[in-house]
Design a protein around this motif. Sequence first.
Motif, PDB file in Angstrom:
ATOM      1  N   UNK A 243      93.539  52.936  13.841  1.00 14.42           N
ATOM      2  CA  UNK A 243      94.768  53.386  13.175  1.00 14.42           C
ATOM      3  C   UNK A 243      95.886  53.804  14.143  1.00 14.42           C
ATOM      4  N   UNK A 244      95.599  54.612  15.181  1.00 17.21           N
ATOM      5  CA  UNK A 244      96.716  55.030  16.047  1.00 17.21           C
ATOM      6  C   UNK A 244      97.371  53.852  16.760  1.00 17.21           C
ATOM      7  N   UNK A 245      96.578  52.846  17.095  1.00 17.88           N
ATOM      8  CA  UNK A 245      97.099  51.692  17.836  1.00 17.88           C
ATOM      9  C   UNK A 245      97.943  50.808  16.936  1.00 17.88           C
ATOM     10  N   UNK A 246      97.472  50.640  15.700  1.00 14.26           N
ATOM     11  CA  UNK A 246      98.180  49.774  14.755  1.00 14.26           C
ATOM     12  C   UNK A 246      99.459  50.454  14.268  1.00 14.26           C
ATOM     13  N   UNK A 247      99.315  51.721  13.919  1.00 15.17           N
ATOM     14  CA  UNK A 247     100.461  52.475  13.376  1.00 15.17           C
ATOM     15  C   UNK A 247     101.617  52.514  14.378  1.00 15.17           C
ATOM     16  N   UNK A 248     101.297  52.649  15.642  1.00 14.93           N
ATOM     17  CA  UNK A 248     102.333  52.771  16.672  1.00 14.93           C
ATOM     18  C   UNK A 248     102.695  51.433  17.320  1.00 14.93           C
ATOM     19  N   UNK A 249     102.167  50.347  16.740  1.00 15.78           N
ATOM     20  CA  UNK A 249     102.494  48.986  17.212  1.00 15.78           C
ATOM     21  C   UNK A 249     102.227  48.812  18.707  1.00 15.78           C
ATOM     22  N   UNK A 250     101.031  49.207  19.123  1.00 14.77           N
ATOM     23  CA  UNK A 250     100.679  49.133  20.540  1.00 14.77           C
ATOM     24  C   UNK A 250      99.841  47.901  20.862  1.00 14.77           C
ATOM     25  N   UNK A 251      99.337  47.213  19.824  1.00 10.37           N
ATOM     26  CA  UNK A 251      98.413  46.093  20.083  1.00 10.37           C
ATOM     27  C   UNK A 251      98.856  44.822  19.362  1.00 10.37           C
ATOM     28  N   UNK A 252      98.374  43.717  19.887  1.00 15.72           N
ATOM     29  CA  UNK A 252      98.573  42.421  19.251  1.00 15.72           C
ATOM     30  C   UNK A 252      97.670  42.383  17.999  1.00 15.72           C
ATOM     31  N   UNK A 253      98.294  42.295  16.839  1.00 14.17           N
ATOM     32  CA  UNK A 253      97.543  42.415  15.578  1.00 14.17           C
ATOM     33  C   UNK A 253      96.627  41.222  15.311  1.00 14.17           C
ATOM     34  N   UNK A 254      96.769  40.170  16.082  1.00 13.21           N
ATOM     35  CA  UNK A 254      95.878  39.014  15.883  1.00 13.21           C
ATOM     36  C   UNK A 254      94.659  39.074  16.811  1.00 13.21           C
ATOM     37  N   UNK A 255      94.562  40.158  17.597  1.00 11.33           N
ATOM     38  CA  UNK A 255      93.525  40.168  18.642  1.00 11.33           C
ATOM     39  C   UNK A 255      92.376  41.136  18.370  1.00 11.33           C
ATOM     40  N   UNK A 256      92.309  41.700  17.149  1.00  9.31           N
ATOM     41  CA  UNK A 256      91.360  42.803  16.917  1.00  9.31           C
ATOM     42  C   UNK A 256      89.932  42.290  16.667  1.00  9.31           C
ATOM     43  N   UNK A 257      89.013  42.864  17.422  1.00 13.64           N
ATOM     44  CA  UNK A 257      87.586  42.567  17.235  1.00 13.64           C
ATOM     45  C   UNK A 257      86.857  43.891  17.013  1.00 13.64           C
ATOM     46  N   UNK A 258      86.058  43.952  15.961  1.00 12.02           N
ATOM     47  CA  UNK A 258      85.267  45.158  15.675  1.00 12.02           C
ATOM     48  C   UNK A 258      83.788  44.795  15.773  1.00 12.02           C
ATOM     49  N   UNK A 259      83.102  45.494  16.660  1.00 14.56           N
ATOM     50  CA  UNK A 259      81.674  45.260  16.864  1.00 14.56           C
ATOM     51  C   UNK A 259      80.992  46.582  16.510  1.00 14.56           C
ATOM     52  N   UNK A 260      80.215  46.593  15.425  1.00 14.59           N
ATOM     53  CA  UNK A 260      79.695  47.879  14.953  1.00 14.59           C
ATOM     54  C   UNK A 260      78.193  47.816  14.725  1.00 14.59           C
ATOM     55  N   UNK A 261      77.559  48.955  14.962  1.00 15.22           N
ATOM     56  CA  UNK A 261      76.102  49.031  14.805  1.00 15.22           C
ATOM     57  C   UNK A 261      75.766  50.154  13.838  1.00 15.22           C
ATOM     58  N   UNK A 262      74.824  49.871  12.953  1.00 11.26           N
ATOM     59  CA  UNK A 262      74.470  50.875  11.948  1.00 11.26           C
ATOM     60  C   UNK A 262      72.977  51.162  11.945  1.00 11.26           C
ATOM     61  N   UNK A 263      72.644  52.412  11.710  1.00 14.79           N
ATOM     62  CA  UNK A 263      71.270  52.784  11.413  1.00 14.79           C
ATOM     63  C   UNK A 263      70.875  52.246  10.043  1.00 14.79           C
ATOM     64  N   UNK A 264      69.585  52.259   9.776  1.00 16.35           N
ATOM     65  CA  UNK A 264      69.073  51.537   8.607  1.00 16.35           C
ATOM     66  C   UNK A 264      69.352  52.254   7.286  1.00 16.35           C
ATOM     67  N   UNK A 265      69.567  53.563   7.310  1.00 21.53           N
ATOM     68  CA  UNK A 265      69.895  54.246   6.052  1.00 21.53           C
ATOM     69  C   UNK A 265      71.204  53.724   5.466  1.00 21.53           C
ATOM     70  N   UNK A 266      72.003  53.031   6.275  1.00 18.02           N
ATOM     71  CA  UNK A 266      73.238  52.412   5.780  1.00 18.02           C
ATOM     72  C   UNK A 266      72.977  51.408   4.675  1.00 18.02           C
ATOM     73  N   UNK A 267      71.757  50.917   4.621  1.00 16.47           N
ATOM     74  CA  UNK A 267      71.426  49.933   3.588  1.00 16.47           C
ATOM     75  C   UNK A 267      70.831  50.576   2.341  1.00 16.47           C
ATOM     76  N   UNK A 268      70.763  51.906   2.309  1.00 17.69           N
ATOM     77  CA  UNK A 268      70.242  52.585   1.126  1.00 17.69           C
ATOM     78  C   UNK A 268      68.726  52.712   1.166  1.00 17.69           C
TER      79      UNK A 268
END
Length: 344
Positions: free
Chosen positions: A158-183
């Motif tokens: 959010x801070x990067x996007x809101x303040x227009x600091x990054x190229x909006x076509x370049x975003x990559x999100x790599x996320x890891x979750x514990x298993x309780x995330x699946x219920x």
Amino acid sequence: MRVSIIGATGYTGEELLRILANHPAAEIKYLTSESQTGAKIDSIYPHFNHFYDQALVNLADLDKIVADSDVLFIALPHGHAMEIGKKVSGQGVKVIDLGADYRFKDTAVYEKWYKIPHVHPDAKAVYGLTELYREAVRTADIVANPGCYTTASILTLAPLVKNKLIDLTSIVVDAKSGISGAGRGLNLTHHLPEAFENVKAYNIAGHRHTPEIEQALSELAGSQVVISFTPHLIPMSRGILSTCYARLLDGVTASVVDEAFHALYGQEYFIRLLGRGGYPATKNTRGSNFCDLGWHIDTRTGRVIVVAAIDNLVKGAAGQAVQNLNVMFGLEERTGLTQAPLYP
Ligand SMILES: NC(=O)C1=CN([C@@H]2O[C@H](COP(=O)(O)OP(=O)(O)OC[C@H]3O[C@@H](n4cnc5c(N)ncnc54)[C@H](OP(=O)(O)O)[C@@H]3O)[C@@H](O)[C@H]2O)C=CC1
Ligand SMILES: CC(=O)N[C@@H](CCC(=O)OP(=O)(O)O)C(=O)O
């Protein structure tokens, strides 16, 4: 404040109960289960012995539940909350839905990604990422609590996007979750011999949290944002680590990035800024409503890399839901949420 939990037997329902046990203004009225109606909650979750001993009711009792509650938390698989939200609409009860049904401004997006028709498209729901939408949450009748990956990823970018600091076509999100995330439901992927000593990506280029992250970032940017999002399952019970990459626009310096994070979150209790060079870790947020953020500038590639850690069941679900409850009912936002993280 009279609180009922629809779907109290799942992990997020259970986590709501754990948090609300320390909430001075919450009186638990009804807990529901369709498959275990009549059982006592402390027989299903023995760790609640001495805390709760209510017998579970079911959705056949919805009219009575609504009449005796000020707020309903709905902690059901997606597809069910919108049916309930529609039924109770106009009856003076507030709704906080922990699932996905009310998260999209455009219900066509929901229908496309969740592949079911939306039955309550005219609902005026507010997206409950509290730090970004607090003013709207205050007066909302229906709050759509964000998903766990989405909470970590939107707060990160959010801070990067809101303040227009990054190229909006370049975003990559790599996320890891514990298993309780699946219920709490059982399936082979989450079976110990399959998940333990294993790390696995899933739903690459198709996870349903992608449009949710894009919706929030697009609003902040004022233009359409499209991201690449890859979730991973890792062998721990709780926690999400989200590592986000984007190309910095020409001329954006490290101190401008620092300033953007401090300006947006400097006053936010639940967002702990570990600063430039910081390394968030899931264990430091376990059992708490904190989101820890650290950012790094890679001058070699011109990228900014931001890391967030949360507990998926707390800031990623029940904790943020209670934070929203506090905002909606004019209570101090931290009420019931001040326990230190559980460590080690
Ligand atoms: N786990 C997490 O980390 C997060 C989950 N969420 C979302 O929160 C919601 C709840 O998740 P979670 O607690 O993990 O899920 P669980 O699978 O652990 O629990 C699901 C709950 O829904 C009830 N339920 C299941 N099927 C039905 C049905 N057909 N009709 C009515 N009730 C039903 C179950 O009760 P019973 O079988 O007793 O009737 C149980 O109480 C989901 O929408 C999820 O995506 C959001 C953020 C994070
Ligand atoms: C590990 C795991 O399976 N996680 C879930 C996300 C949990 C969540 O936040 O789901 P909601 O969007 O419904 O709230 C998933 O990937 O679908």
